[in-house]
Design a protein around this motif. Sequence first.
Motif, PDB file in Angstrom:
ATOM      1  N   TYR A 112      -2.311 -15.275   0.444  1.00  0.00           N
ATOM      2  CA  TYR A 112      -1.863 -14.071  -0.235  1.00  0.00           C
ATOM      3  C   TYR A 112      -3.041 -13.120  -0.373  1.00  0.00           C
ATOM      4  CZ  TYR A 112       2.558 -16.251  -1.526  1.00  0.00           C
ATOM      5  OH  TYR A 112       3.799 -16.840  -1.486  1.00  0.00           O
ATOM      6  N   HIS A 113      -2.786 -11.830  -0.138  1.00  0.00           N
ATOM      7  CA  HIS A 113      -3.811 -10.808  -0.255  1.00  0.00           C
ATOM      8  C   HIS A 113      -3.346  -9.725  -1.220  1.00  0.00           C
ATOM      9  CE1 HIS A 113      -6.430 -11.973   3.244  1.00  0.00           C
ATOM     10  NE2 HIS A 113      -5.327 -12.651   3.536  1.00  0.00           N
ATOM     11  N   PRO A 114      -4.246  -9.189  -2.032  1.00  0.00           N
ATOM     12  CA  PRO A 114      -3.878  -8.103  -2.946  1.00  0.00           C
ATOM     13  C   PRO A 114      -3.724  -6.798  -2.175  1.00  0.00           C
ATOM     14  CG  PRO A 114      -6.231  -8.544  -3.095  1.00  0.00           C
ATOM     15  CD  PRO A 114      -5.668  -9.576  -2.171  1.00  0.00           C
ATOM     16  N   LEU A 115      -2.684  -6.043  -2.504  1.00  0.00           N
ATOM     17  CA  LEU A 115      -2.411  -4.786  -1.815  1.00  0.00           C
ATOM     18  C   LEU A 115      -2.418  -3.620  -2.786  1.00  0.00           C
ATOM     19  CD1 LEU A 115       0.576  -5.758   0.544  1.00  0.00           C
ATOM     20  CD2 LEU A 115      -1.874  -5.832   1.038  1.00  0.00           C
ATOM     21  N   LEU A 116      -2.808  -2.467  -2.259  1.00  0.00           N
ATOM     22  CA  LEU A 116      -2.747  -1.199  -2.985  1.00  0.00           C
ATOM     23  C   LEU A 116      -2.012  -0.203  -2.116  1.00  0.00           C
ATOM     24  CD1 LEU A 116      -3.735   0.863  -5.239  1.00  0.00           C
ATOM     25  CD2 LEU A 116      -5.647   1.318  -3.673  1.00  0.00           C
ATOM     26  N   TRP A 117      -0.953   0.410  -2.669  1.00  0.00           N
ATOM     27  CA  TRP A 117      -0.261   1.496  -1.977  1.00  0.00           C
ATOM     28  C   TRP A 117      -0.702   2.818  -2.590  1.00  0.00           C
ATOM     29  CZ3 TRP A 117       1.918  -3.180  -2.934  1.00  0.00           C
ATOM     30  CH2 TRP A 117       2.664  -3.808  -1.921  1.00  0.00           C
ATOM     31  N   THR A 118      -1.069   3.774  -1.754  1.00  0.00           N
ATOM     32  CA  THR A 118      -1.377   5.132  -2.200  1.00  0.00           C
ATOM     33  C   THR A 118      -0.358   6.071  -1.585  1.00  0.00           C
ATOM     34  OG1 THR A 118      -3.740   4.600  -2.291  1.00  0.00           O
ATOM     35  CG2 THR A 118      -3.136   6.932  -2.322  1.00  0.00           C
TER      36      THR A 118
ATOM     37  N   LEU B 241     -10.873 -20.340  -0.483  1.00  0.00           N
ATOM     38  CA  LEU B 241      -9.520 -19.917  -0.830  1.00  0.00           C
ATOM     39  C   LEU B 241      -8.505 -20.613   0.066  1.00  0.00           C
ATOM     40  CD1 LEU B 241     -10.112 -16.081  -1.268  1.00  0.00           C
ATOM     41  CD2 LEU B 241      -9.638 -17.716  -3.087  1.00  0.00           C
ATOM     42  N   THR B 242      -7.484 -21.179  -0.540  1.00  0.00           N
ATOM     43  CA  THR B 242      -6.422 -21.837   0.219  1.00  0.00           C
ATOM     44  C   THR B 242      -5.055 -21.215  -0.046  1.00  0.00           C
ATOM     45  OG1 THR B 242      -6.121 -23.482  -1.546  1.00  0.00           O
ATOM     46  CG2 THR B 242      -7.651 -24.041   0.240  1.00  0.00           C
ATOM     47  N   THR B 243      -4.904 -20.523  -1.173  1.00  0.00           N
ATOM     48  CA  THR B 243      -3.643 -19.862  -1.502  1.00  0.00           C
ATOM     49  C   THR B 243      -3.796 -18.350  -1.494  1.00  0.00           C
ATOM     50  OG1 THR B 243      -3.021 -21.748  -2.882  1.00  0.00           O
ATOM     51  CG2 THR B 243      -1.758 -19.719  -3.165  1.00  0.00           C
ATOM     52  N   GLY B 244      -4.883 -17.861  -2.089  1.00  0.00           N
ATOM     53  CA  GLY B 244      -5.160 -16.440  -2.030  1.00  0.00           C
ATOM     54  C   GLY B 244      -5.199 -15.757  -3.370  1.00  0.00           C
ATOM     55  N   VAL B 245      -5.085 -14.434  -3.328  1.00  0.00           N
ATOM     56  CA  VAL B 245      -5.230 -13.585  -4.507  1.00  0.00           C
ATOM     57  C   VAL B 245      -4.076 -12.604  -4.563  1.00  0.00           C
ATOM     58  CG1 VAL B 245      -6.657 -11.770  -5.555  1.00  0.00           C
ATOM     59  CG2 VAL B 245      -7.748 -13.798  -4.577  1.00  0.00           C
ATOM     60  N   MET B 246      -3.579 -12.362  -5.767  1.00  0.00           N
ATOM     61  CA  MET B 246      -2.493 -11.404  -5.969  1.00  0.00           C
ATOM     62  C   MET B 246      -2.942 -10.324  -6.937  1.00  0.00           C
ATOM     63  SD  MET B 246       0.646 -14.063  -6.511  1.00  0.00           S
ATOM     64  CE  MET B 246       1.041 -15.330  -5.291  1.00  0.00           C
ATOM     65  N   ALA B 247      -2.676  -9.061  -6.620  1.00  0.00           N
ATOM     66  CA  ALA B 247      -2.896  -7.974  -7.573  1.00  0.00           C
ATOM     67  C   ALA B 247      -1.718  -7.960  -8.538  1.00  0.00           C
ATOM     68  CB  ALA B 247      -3.024  -6.644  -6.865  1.00  0.00           C
ATOM     69  N   ARG B 248      -2.017  -7.899  -9.826  1.00  0.00           N
ATOM     70  CA  ARG B 248      -0.965  -8.028 -10.843  1.00  0.00           C
ATOM     71  C   ARG B 248      -0.709  -6.750 -11.634  1.00  0.00           C
ATOM     72  NH1 ARG B 248       2.352 -12.275  -9.918  1.00  0.00           N
ATOM     73  NH2 ARG B 248       1.207 -14.199  -9.613  1.00  0.00           N
TER      74      ARG B 248
ATOM     75  N   TRP C 205      -4.932 -17.319  -7.109  1.00  0.00           N
ATOM     76  CA  TRP C 205      -3.767 -18.193  -7.236  1.00  0.00           C
ATOM     77  C   TRP C 205      -4.017 -19.539  -6.556  1.00  0.00           C
ATOM     78  CZ3 TRP C 205      -0.903 -16.929 -10.973  1.00  0.00           C
ATOM     79  CH2 TRP C 205       0.393 -17.418 -11.131  1.00  0.00           C
ATOM     80  N   GLU C 206      -5.088 -20.214  -6.969  1.00  0.00           N
ATOM     81  CA  GLU C 206      -5.445 -21.506  -6.380  1.00  0.00           C
ATOM     82  C   GLU C 206      -4.990 -22.621  -7.312  1.00  0.00           C
ATOM     83  OE1 GLU C 206      -7.170 -21.755  -3.265  1.00  0.00           O
ATOM     84  OE2 GLU C 206      -6.492 -19.682  -3.267  1.00  0.00           O
ATOM     85  N   ASN C 207      -3.965 -23.356  -6.915  1.00  0.00           N
ATOM     86  CA  ASN C 207      -3.416 -24.414  -7.766  1.00  0.00           C
ATOM     87  C   ASN C 207      -3.112 -23.853  -9.144  1.00  0.00           C
ATOM     88  OD1 ASN C 207      -3.612 -26.410  -5.719  1.00  0.00           O
ATOM     89  ND2 ASN C 207      -5.792 -26.573  -6.114  1.00  0.00           N
ATOM     90  N   TYR C 208      -3.794 -24.354 -10.170  1.00  0.00           N
ATOM     91  CA  TYR C 208      -3.558 -23.843 -11.524  1.00  0.00           C
ATOM     92  C   TYR C 208      -4.798 -23.164 -12.085  1.00  0.00           C
ATOM     93  CZ  TYR C 208       0.669 -26.635 -11.227  1.00  0.00           C
ATOM     94  OH  TYR C 208       1.869 -27.154 -10.824  1.00  0.00           O
ATOM     95  N   ASP C 209      -5.605 -22.563 -11.211  1.00  0.00           N
ATOM     96  CA  ASP C 209      -6.824 -21.907 -11.672  1.00  0.00           C
ATOM     97  C   ASP C 209      -6.520 -20.634 -12.448  1.00  0.00           C
ATOM     98  OD1 ASP C 209      -8.271 -23.869 -10.519  1.00  0.00           O
ATOM     99  OD2 ASP C 209      -9.002 -22.695  -8.829  1.00  0.00           O
ATOM    100  N   PHE C 210      -5.718 -19.735 -11.855  1.00  0.00           N
ATOM    101  CA  PHE C 210      -5.348 -18.464 -12.475  1.00  0.00           C
ATOM    102  C   PHE C 210      -6.565 -17.629 -12.852  1.00  0.00           C
ATOM    103  CE2 PHE C 210      -1.882 -21.384 -14.309  1.00  0.00           C
ATOM    104  CZ  PHE C 210      -1.115 -21.290 -13.165  1.00  0.00           C
ATOM    105  N   GLY C 211      -7.662 -17.751 -12.114  1.00  0.00           N
ATOM    106  CA  GLY C 211      -8.841 -16.959 -12.429  1.00  0.00           C
ATOM    107  C   GLY C 211      -8.532 -15.474 -12.369  1.00  0.00           C
TER     108      GLY C 211
END
Length: 318
Positions: free
Chosen positions: A73-79, A98-105, A119-125
């Motif tokens: 998963y990759h974080p995205l920005l729409w302009t 990274l095995t799962t990735g990052v999400m922009a929230r 979003w790695e397992n239950y890290d939620f960093g």
Amino acid sequence: MTEASCITDQGLLFINDGMHGGQVAIDTSGNITIPEAVPAGFEGKPKVEATSADGKYWVGYAMDKNGHLGGLYHPLLWTDGVPEVLPMPEKGFREQELTTGVMARGISANGEVAYGTSWENYDFGMLYWKRNGNGFDAPQWVGKDVREMVSGVWTRPDGREYEYTYVNGIICQAWNTQVSPSGKWIAGRYRKEFDPETEQPIDQENYAAFYNTETEKTIIVEDYGESGGQFVTDDGIAFIGLGTLGVTTGKVYDLNTQTDLGDTADWAYDTYGIIIPTGYINYVSADGKMAFGTSASYSVGGISFIKWYIAPPLEKEK
């Protein structure tokens, strides 16, 4: 259609499509669009998680072309509806690959600061991006000043050994309203996994935490025991949910003086002059005229959570 995701000040509403995946966006005239555009190298339908107030910027995520067979998963920005990939951290929350990735929230109302989750397992960093000119800088960990790690080989109660990195730091799950309107403050939860003095693992402790993106300093609020930061205003008024699961009550806290401002209901009455159910605050508008909150309703079937808002009455048409 399963749930509303976010909405701009112009009334563009994003609704999750539970049947087909992805989302639809509906404006106040009833026009429907599907935000499916993703950068080259990505596949599947993206998810928009939050928008700036003017609707110019959206943030969310999508998976790269490898899909569930190893994609990230990759974080995205729409302009103005055009997507781009936000910079990824080099390592995960525990300095792992990274095995799962990052999400922009989420993104601040002015579009200057975005945040997301590892979003790695239950890290939620929890990490964040700050705008630099027309783009965003590389991500940094929220609460980087209080983040600490210890790695080693540990022994389970049954005698088995395991290798692991414990982290004391700020986390965020699928929370979308954690940043103040200007991006000055970010709310989260400080999760403590080990004792810094002995460097030994402990039963997790969780406290509301608030990070200042300007000073790059964190305030951890331990006064209320197990808790989490729900939201914070630009002037440092923090809203805290008590507990970590099934949160039903909240407190209000002044980060400037580090003093308690009472229960959520007390604050709402003092601020707006109305009586609300017990609960906690999820968001307050930049001008302070509107607030969103959550309360619990108890019945034979269990607990259900009710969303409510405070806003000035609409003027009647003349």
